[in-house]
Design an enzyme around this catalytic site. Sequence first.
Site, PDB file in Angstrom:
ATOM      1  N   ASN A 210       0.841  -1.202   0.000  1.00 48.77           N
ATOM      2  CA  ASN A 210       0.000   0.000   0.000  1.00 48.77           C
ATOM      3  C   ASN A 210       0.875   1.250   0.000  1.00 48.77           C
ATOM      4  O   ASN A 210       2.095   1.153   0.035  1.00 48.77           O
ATOM      5  CB  ASN A 210      -0.970  -0.023   1.194  1.00 48.77           C
ATOM      6  CG  ASN A 210      -0.210  -0.061   2.505  1.00 48.77           C
ATOM      7  OD1 ASN A 210       0.542   0.842   2.832  1.00 48.77           O
ATOM      8  ND2 ASN A 210      -0.380  -1.154   3.256  1.00 48.77           N
ATOM      9  N   ILE A 307      -1.491  -7.522  14.437  1.00 50.94           N
ATOM     10  CA  ILE A 307      -0.306  -7.372  15.285  1.00 50.94           C
ATOM     11  C   ILE A 307      -0.636  -6.644  16.581  1.00 50.94           C
ATOM     12  O   ILE A 307      -0.314  -7.113  17.680  1.00 50.94           O
ATOM     13  CB  ILE A 307       0.808  -6.612  14.510  1.00 50.94           C
ATOM     14  CG1 ILE A 307       1.169  -7.412  13.254  1.00 50.94           C
ATOM     15  CG2 ILE A 307       2.025  -6.375  15.390  1.00 50.94           C
ATOM     16  CD1 ILE A 307       2.009  -6.676  12.252  1.00 50.94           C
ATOM     17  N   VAL A 308      -1.326  -5.513  16.453  1.00 48.42           N
ATOM     18  CA  VAL A 308      -1.582  -4.722  17.665  1.00 48.42           C
ATOM     19  C   VAL A 308      -2.521  -5.468  18.613  1.00 48.42           C
ATOM     20  O   VAL A 308      -2.352  -5.404  19.841  1.00 48.42           O
ATOM     21  CB  VAL A 308      -2.101  -3.295  17.295  1.00 48.42           C
ATOM     22  CG1 VAL A 308      -3.539  -3.305  16.843  1.00 48.42           C
ATOM     23  CG2 VAL A 308      -1.901  -2.346  18.450  1.00 48.42           C
TER      24      VAL A 308
HETATM   25  O1  C5P Z   1      -8.197  -2.907  11.712  1.00 50.39           O
HETATM   26  P1  C5P Z   1      -7.440  -1.748  11.187  1.00 50.39           P
HETATM   27  O2  C5P Z   1      -6.443  -2.101  10.117  1.00 50.39           O
HETATM   28  O3  C5P Z   1      -8.289  -0.571  10.807  1.00 50.39           O
HETATM   29  O4  C5P Z   1      -6.627  -1.244  12.473  1.00 50.39           O
HETATM   30  C1  C5P Z   1      -5.640  -0.289  12.401  1.00 50.39           C
HETATM   31  C2  C5P Z   1      -4.702  -0.436  13.585  1.00 50.39           C
HETATM   32  O5  C5P Z   1      -4.345  -1.798  13.778  1.00 50.39           O
HETATM   33  C3  C5P Z   1      -3.394   0.276  13.339  1.00 50.39           C
HETATM   34  O6  C5P Z   1      -2.883   0.652  14.599  1.00 50.39           O
HETATM   35  C4  C5P Z   1      -2.547  -0.826  12.691  1.00 50.39           C
HETATM   36  O7  C5P Z   1      -1.164  -0.578  12.851  1.00 50.39           O
HETATM   37  C5  C5P Z   1      -2.990  -2.036  13.459  1.00 50.39           C
HETATM   38  N1  C5P Z   1      -2.948  -3.295  12.697  1.00 50.39           N
HETATM   39  C6  C5P Z   1      -2.055  -4.297  13.067  1.00 50.39           C
HETATM   40  N2  C5P Z   1      -2.053  -5.491  12.385  1.00 50.39           N
HETATM   41  C7  C5P Z   1      -2.903  -5.707  11.372  1.00 50.39           C
HETATM   42  C8  C5P Z   1      -3.819  -4.711  10.985  1.00 50.39           C
HETATM   43  C9  C5P Z   1      -3.802  -3.506  11.668  1.00 50.39           C
HETATM   44  O8  C5P Z   1      -1.262  -4.091  13.998  1.00 50.39           O
HETATM   45  N3  C5P Z   1      -2.865  -6.861  10.740  1.00 50.39           N
END
Ligand code: C5P
Length: 401
Positions: A210, A307-308
């Site tokens: 992206n 991840i988060v």
């Molecule tokens: O669910 P979404 O992508 O909208 O969430 C955004 C948040 O989750 C951001 O803080 C992003 O860094 C984190 N994220 C993550 N791992 C993923 C998807 C999003 O840590 N696979």
Amino acid sequence: MAHLFNRNVLLGVSGGIAAYKSAELVRQLQELGATVRVVMTRGAQEFITPLTLQALSGNPVHTELLDAEAELGMSHIELARWADLLLIAPATADLLARLAAGRADDLLTTVALATAAPLVLAPAMNQQMWRDQATIANVAALASRGYTFVGPASGEQACGDIGPGRMEQPAIIAAAAAGVFENGLLEGKRVVITAGPTREALDPVRYISNHSSGKMGYALAQAAVDAGARTTLVSGPVNLSAPDHARVLHVESATQMLEQCLQLLPECDIFIACAAVADYRPAAIEQQKIKKGPEHINLQLVRNPDIVAAVAASEHRPFTVGFAAETNDLLAHARDKMKRKGLDMIVANDVSNRSIGFNSDNNEATVLWADGEQVLAMTGKSAMARQIIQIIARQLGSPAG
Ligand code: C5P
């Protein structure tokens, strides 16, 4: 020694005899690594020409608020957002009075009102003017707003008087300006920040990714370093140089990013997930380059780990901060995301507004936590990063936060 690498310093020059020292100040700021732009009041131009400061700063000097052509080049609002720091040297008695009153009657005072950047003032005036009750009250009012004063120094003045009121030496002013970025808000804390996009390989030469630039995550890393934190960036592929004193671990895919973050968990007090992680990856990575063939081919994708959410669910979880980019019902969706992922805080961005987010240098956001929220008005990403770090420090109960 504090420095100003990657910092945009807007130098405001008002009309006093010390204005001639601003030329040397531009040099000193550049030596510390800053990019400098200059705004001059009408009075300042009586003491030193815009051309001198333009030649030294390498940028056009800004002088007029109501000049259609200048506004087309870089408007006062763009200047205010561009600045990571507004340094006014010399700051005359009149300039201090106008700032204290919140006036916006010329370009410099307007930018001072319109910027979210910290303000540093180097006063210069006759010693009796500095000692006047009016000036004392103005200085007290400005100091109570959190503005930093450097000087004035004492000694013989241009007018022949002896006393306080001489503008401080340019080298000392530049060092004080650099010092503004260093605060102890996260002293001793260990911060891990994810940044940039991830790349999900399809075959040895292709990937899905992206447009994330990584700017916000890198700005947060700089702000965390400045706040005294031991900072680690887990970064997807970006075109940015890492802040000094931050450790950078490069990864490509979401799976690698997750693995790296989980490894860092035992040494992490604050986790900030700023990366634009790909939600899906190809179900299989082809060993050989996929050959051109049929008119249509199907790609099968599988969900990437969150991840988060994984970090927030871990046993010894750090204070966990996420980002939410939304196009509608921003706050409701962000608050929901914060709960769903088990976060302590979330930074909500409206990505239907194209002047912020992904590749832009500016950002505008609302920070949400369990029982509160704070709106961060549109500003440059490094000013925003500093504000986010301040809010995190406050939530963690830092005495200075
Ligand atoms: O669910 P979404 O992508 O909208 O969430 C955004 C948040 O989750 C951001 O803080 C992003 O860094 C984190 N994220 C993550 N791992 C993923 C998807 C999003 O840590 N696979």
